[in-house]
Design a protein around this motif. Structure first.
Motif, PDB file in Angstrom:
ATOM      1  N   GLN A 146      28.521   3.424  -4.521  1.00 54.52           N
ATOM      2  CA  GLN A 146      27.737   2.288  -4.054  1.00 54.52           C
ATOM      3  C   GLN A 146      28.158   1.886  -2.646  1.00 54.52           C
ATOM      4  O   GLN A 146      27.321   1.647  -1.767  1.00 54.52           O
ATOM      5  CB  GLN A 146      27.905   1.102  -5.006  1.00 54.52           C
ATOM      6  N   VAL A 147      29.465   1.822  -2.418  1.00 53.67           N
ATOM      7  CA  VAL A 147      29.967   1.439  -1.100  1.00 53.67           C
ATOM      8  C   VAL A 147      29.614   2.507  -0.062  1.00 53.67           C
ATOM      9  O   VAL A 147      29.228   2.182   1.065  1.00 53.67           O
ATOM     10  CB  VAL A 147      31.491   1.201  -1.154  1.00 53.67           C
ATOM     11  N   CYS A 148      29.718   3.766  -0.449  1.00 56.48           N
ATOM     12  CA  CYS A 148      29.324   4.851   0.474  1.00 56.48           C
ATOM     13  C   CYS A 148      27.850   4.730   0.851  1.00 56.48           C
ATOM     14  O   CYS A 148      27.477   4.895   2.030  1.00 56.48           O
ATOM     15  CB  CYS A 148      29.580   6.215  -0.168  1.00 56.48           C
ATOM     16  N   ALA A 149      27.009   4.428  -0.146  1.00 54.89           N
ATOM     17  CA  ALA A 149      25.575   4.275   0.113  1.00 54.89           C
ATOM     18  C   ALA A 149      25.330   3.105   1.058  1.00 54.89           C
ATOM     19  O   ALA A 149      24.484   3.191   1.971  1.00 54.89           O
ATOM     20  CB  ALA A 149      24.818   4.082  -1.193  1.00 54.89           C
ATOM     21  N   MET A 150      26.036   2.003   0.865  1.00 57.31           N
ATOM     22  CA  MET A 150      25.889   0.847   1.757  1.00 57.31           C
ATOM     23  C   MET A 150      26.236   1.216   3.196  1.00 57.31           C
ATOM     24  O   MET A 150      25.530   0.832   4.138  1.00 57.31           O
ATOM     25  CB  MET A 150      26.793  -0.291   1.281  1.00 57.31           C
ATOM     26  N   LEU A 151      27.319   1.964   3.346  1.00 57.09           N
ATOM     27  CA  LEU A 151      27.760   2.348   4.689  1.00 57.09           C
ATOM     28  C   LEU A 151      26.770   3.309   5.341  1.00 57.09           C
ATOM     29  O   LEU A 151      26.479   3.200   6.538  1.00 57.09           O
ATOM     30  CB  LEU A 151      29.150   2.978   4.608  1.00 57.09           C
ATOM     31  N   ILE A 152      26.227   4.219   4.562  1.00 63.50           N
ATOM     32  CA  ILE A 152      25.244   5.157   5.100  1.00 63.50           C
ATOM     33  C   ILE A 152      23.973   4.425   5.518  1.00 63.50           C
ATOM     34  O   ILE A 152      23.420   4.670   6.602  1.00 63.50           O
ATOM     35  CB  ILE A 152      24.922   6.244   4.059  1.00 63.50           C
ATOM     36  N   VAL A 153      23.513   3.500   4.673  1.00 60.87           N
ATOM     37  CA  VAL A 153      22.289   2.747   4.987  1.00 60.87           C
ATOM     38  C   VAL A 153      22.482   1.895   6.233  1.00 60.87           C
ATOM     39  O   VAL A 153      21.613   1.840   7.111  1.00 60.87           O
ATOM     40  CB  VAL A 153      21.890   1.862   3.779  1.00 60.87           C
TER      41      VAL A 153
ATOM     42  N   GLY B 276      24.814   2.258   8.614  1.00 62.53           N
ATOM     43  CA  GLY B 276      25.165   3.048   9.783  1.00 62.53           C
ATOM     44  C   GLY B 276      26.659   3.277   9.877  1.00 62.53           C
ATOM     45  O   GLY B 276      27.411   2.389  10.279  1.00 62.53           O
ATOM     46  N   SER B 277      27.106   4.445   9.467  1.00 59.54           N
ATOM     47  CA  SER B 277      28.525   4.783   9.499  1.00 59.54           C
ATOM     48  C   SER B 277      29.042   4.753  10.939  1.00 59.54           C
ATOM     49  O   SER B 277      28.382   5.216  11.863  1.00 59.54           O
ATOM     50  CB  SER B 277      28.724   6.186   8.896  1.00 59.54           C
ATOM     51  N   GLY B 278      30.235   4.185  11.116  1.00 56.44           N
ATOM     52  CA  GLY B 278      30.819   4.087  12.448  1.00 56.44           C
ATOM     53  C   GLY B 278      30.523   2.770  13.136  1.00 56.44           C
ATOM     54  O   GLY B 278      30.972   2.543  14.267  1.00 56.44           O
ATOM     55  N   ASN B 279      29.808   1.877  12.475  1.00 53.87           N
ATOM     56  CA  ASN B 279      29.395   0.607  13.061  1.00 53.87           C
ATOM     57  C   ASN B 279      29.775  -0.513  12.101  1.00 53.87           C
ATOM     58  O   ASN B 279      29.273  -0.558  10.974  1.00 53.87           O
ATOM     59  CB  ASN B 279      27.874   0.637  13.300  1.00 53.87           C
ATOM     60  N   HIS B 280      30.649  -1.428  12.519  1.00 62.78           N
ATOM     61  CA  HIS B 280      31.093  -2.495  11.618  1.00 62.78           C
ATOM     62  C   HIS B 280      29.940  -3.431  11.253  1.00 62.78           C
ATOM     63  O   HIS B 280      29.842  -3.898  10.114  1.00 62.78           O
ATOM     64  CB  HIS B 280      32.227  -3.286  12.253  1.00 62.78           C
ATOM     65  N   ARG B 281      29.070  -3.714  12.195  1.00 62.22           N
ATOM     66  CA  ARG B 281      27.907  -4.552  11.877  1.00 62.22           C
ATOM     67  C   ARG B 281      27.030  -3.846  10.844  1.00 62.22           C
ATOM     68  O   ARG B 281      26.524  -4.464   9.904  1.00 62.22           O
ATOM     69  CB  ARG B 281      27.106  -4.838  13.140  1.00 62.22           C
ATOM     70  N   GLY B 282      26.856  -2.551  11.011  1.00 59.34           N
ATOM     71  CA  GLY B 282      26.067  -1.789  10.055  1.00 59.34           C
ATOM     72  C   GLY B 282      26.684  -1.782   8.678  1.00 59.34           C
ATOM     73  O   GLY B 282      25.977  -1.832   7.669  1.00 59.34           O
ATOM     74  N   ALA B 283      28.027  -1.741   8.624  1.00 60.41           N
ATOM     75  CA  ALA B 283      28.708  -1.767   7.330  1.00 60.41           C
ATOM     76  C   ALA B 283      28.382  -3.044   6.577  1.00 60.41           C
ATOM     77  O   ALA B 283      28.103  -3.029   5.377  1.00 60.41           O
ATOM     78  CB  ALA B 283      30.215  -1.626   7.539  1.00 60.41           C
TER      79      ALA B 283
ATOM     80  N   GLY C  91      42.924   1.114   6.227  1.00 59.29           N
ATOM     81  CA  GLY C  91      41.750   0.870   5.399  1.00 59.29           C
ATOM     82  C   GLY C  91      42.116   0.410   4.000  1.00 59.29           C
ATOM     83  O   GLY C  91      41.377  -0.363   3.369  1.00 59.29           O
ATOM     84  N   GLY C  92      43.272   0.855   3.487  1.00 61.66           N
ATOM     85  CA  GLY C  92      43.697   0.498   2.132  1.00 61.66           C
ATOM     86  C   GLY C  92      43.823  -1.000   1.897  1.00 61.66           C
ATOM     87  O   GLY C  92      43.285  -1.525   0.911  1.00 61.66           O
ATOM     88  N   PRO C  93      44.543  -1.745   2.762  1.00 56.90           N
ATOM     89  CA  PRO C  93      44.666  -3.189   2.545  1.00 56.90           C
ATOM     90  C   PRO C  93      43.330  -3.931   2.561  1.00 56.90           C
ATOM     91  O   PRO C  93      43.166  -4.921   1.835  1.00 56.90           O
ATOM     92  CB  PRO C  93      45.554  -3.639   3.721  1.00 56.90           C
ATOM     93  N   VAL C  94      42.386  -3.468   3.368  1.00 57.98           N
ATOM     94  CA  VAL C  94      41.071  -4.111   3.403  1.00 57.98           C
ATOM     95  C   VAL C  94      40.379  -3.955   2.052  1.00 57.98           C
ATOM     96  O   VAL C  94      39.818  -4.913   1.502  1.00 57.98           O
ATOM     97  CB  VAL C  94      40.212  -3.522   4.538  1.00 57.98           C
TER      98      VAL C  94
ATOM     99  N   LEU D 258      33.693  -2.308   5.141  1.00 63.57           N
ATOM    100  CA  LEU D 258      34.471  -2.349   6.389  1.00 63.57           C
ATOM    101  C   LEU D 258      35.713  -1.469   6.279  1.00 63.57           C
ATOM    102  O   LEU D 258      36.073  -0.760   7.225  1.00 63.57           O
ATOM    103  CB  LEU D 258      34.880  -3.790   6.705  1.00 63.57           C
ATOM    104  N   GLY D 259      36.387  -1.525   5.123  1.00 68.05           N
ATOM    105  CA  GLY D 259      37.562  -0.682   4.935  1.00 68.05           C
ATOM    106  C   GLY D 259      37.212   0.791   4.976  1.00 68.05           C
ATOM    107  O   GLY D 259      37.914   1.599   5.603  1.00 68.05           O
ATOM    108  N   LEU D 260      36.119   1.166   4.312  1.00 72.68           N
ATOM    109  CA  LEU D 260      35.696   2.560   4.322  1.00 72.68           C
ATOM    110  C   LEU D 260      35.228   2.978   5.704  1.00 72.68           C
ATOM    111  O   LEU D 260      35.443   4.121   6.124  1.00 72.68           O
ATOM    112  CB  LEU D 260      34.586   2.780   3.293  1.00 72.68           C
ATOM    113  N   ASN D 261      34.606   2.062   6.426  1.00 68.19           N
ATOM    114  CA  ASN D 261      34.116   2.397   7.762  1.00 68.19           C
ATOM    115  C   ASN D 261      35.260   2.741   8.708  1.00 68.19           C
ATOM    116  O   ASN D 261      35.116   3.618   9.570  1.00 68.19           O
ATOM    117  CB  ASN D 261      33.307   1.229   8.334  1.00 68.19           C
ATOM    118  N   LEU D 262      36.394   2.066   8.555  1.00 73.72           N
ATOM    119  CA  LEU D 262      37.546   2.389   9.398  1.00 73.72           C
ATOM    120  C   LEU D 262      38.027   3.809   9.125  1.00 73.72           C
ATOM    121  O   LEU D 262      38.396   4.538  10.055  1.00 73.72           O
ATOM    122  CB  LEU D 262      38.671   1.381   9.139  1.00 73.72           C
TER     123      LEU D 262
END
Length: 252
Positions: free
Chosen positions: A233-240, A242-249, A203-206, A23-27
């Motif tokens: 690992q976190v980048c891969a999770m976000l890509i899988v 859906g980047s830009g979507n909190h539910r996807g994160a 994003g940092g505090p998250v 979620l932090g990276l997605n922001l």
């Protein structure tokens, strides 16, 4: 069967903590287009900050103030946010791969400091005896894991709702406009650099909170917990997911 259920709860707690990191990276990346490859560094700041102030007194290192866990988590968010603000001021004039390389270098630097600043972080031996939430339930692993699952799920849900509200606001729409076309956003009178800095600093505090949550759940941290593989690992999770979507994160 009971052991299997308990392990399932343990696994879900771990998954939700990684979800908070996503979620932090997605922001930063998904909403604003800031490719931060220093996730592990901000998680480390949060983990060490909370661990140092909540653990019992230790003669071999700084800290050991015995603060409540909630206070440690708050400090983790403050310090990780301050670090993100400083890093953002120094690096956000860079673009794309240059920003990625710089944040990657910062994360590696933080890990090296944690490894060598023995008087502060315990060095390669790390920090042990980090207090757990609901430690009174430790003799009942099933109840303990489910109590921690409930707490982690509540924190994750709260962050999710806050970030959803933020990104649906005019502020969030500006972030997405910057992600799609910085020049167009600037032509409409938006201070692109200021918005980019705000997104990075938020994003940092998250990420710091996620690091602190993990530290208190596993009760031990060391520099090897925050190698660069954590970021990827976190980048891969976000890509899988859906980047830009909190539910996807979270799903990722």
């Amino acid at each position: 069967m009971i052991d299997l259920i308990g392990y399932g709860a343990f696994f879900l707690v771990t998954a939700l903590i990684f979800g908070v990191l996503a979620l932090g990276l997605n922001l930063q990346w998904g909403q604003t287009g800031l490719f931060n490859v220093g996730v592990a560094g901000f998680a480390a700041i949060g983990a060490y900050a909370s661990a140092l102030v909540t653990t019992p007194d230790a003669a071999e290192r700084f800290g050991g103030f015995g603060w409540p866990i909630a206070a440690g988590w708050l400090l983790a968010m403050v310090l990780a946010g301050a670090a993100a603000l400083v890093v953002g001021i120094a690096t956000l004039r860079l673009r794309a791969d240059y920003l990625a390389m710089t944040t990657f270098g910062i994360a590696v630097t933080i890990q090296v400091v944690a490894l060598n600043a023995t008087a502060l972080t315990g060095g390669p031996f790390g920090i042990a005896f980090i207090p757990r939430p609901f430690s009174g339930l430790a003799e009942n692993p099933l109840a303990f894991n489910f109590a921690n699952l409930a707490l982690t799920a509540a924190v994750t849900l709260g962050l999710f709702l806050m970030l959803e509200t933020l990104t649906r606001s005019p502020f969030g729409r500006v972030l997405r406009a910057i992600r799609e076309d910085e020049a167009a956003a600037a032509s409409l009178g938006k201070n692109v650099n200021l918005y980019r800095l705000q997104a990075f600093a938020l994003g940092g505090p998250v990420m710091g909170l996620a690091g602190a949550m993990q530290a208190h759940f596993i009760r031990f941290i060391a520099p090897d917990n925050y190698l660069s593989i954590l970021t990827f690992q976190v980048c891969a999770m976000l890509i899988v997911g859906g980047s830009g979507n909190h539910r996807g994160a979270l799903i990722g």
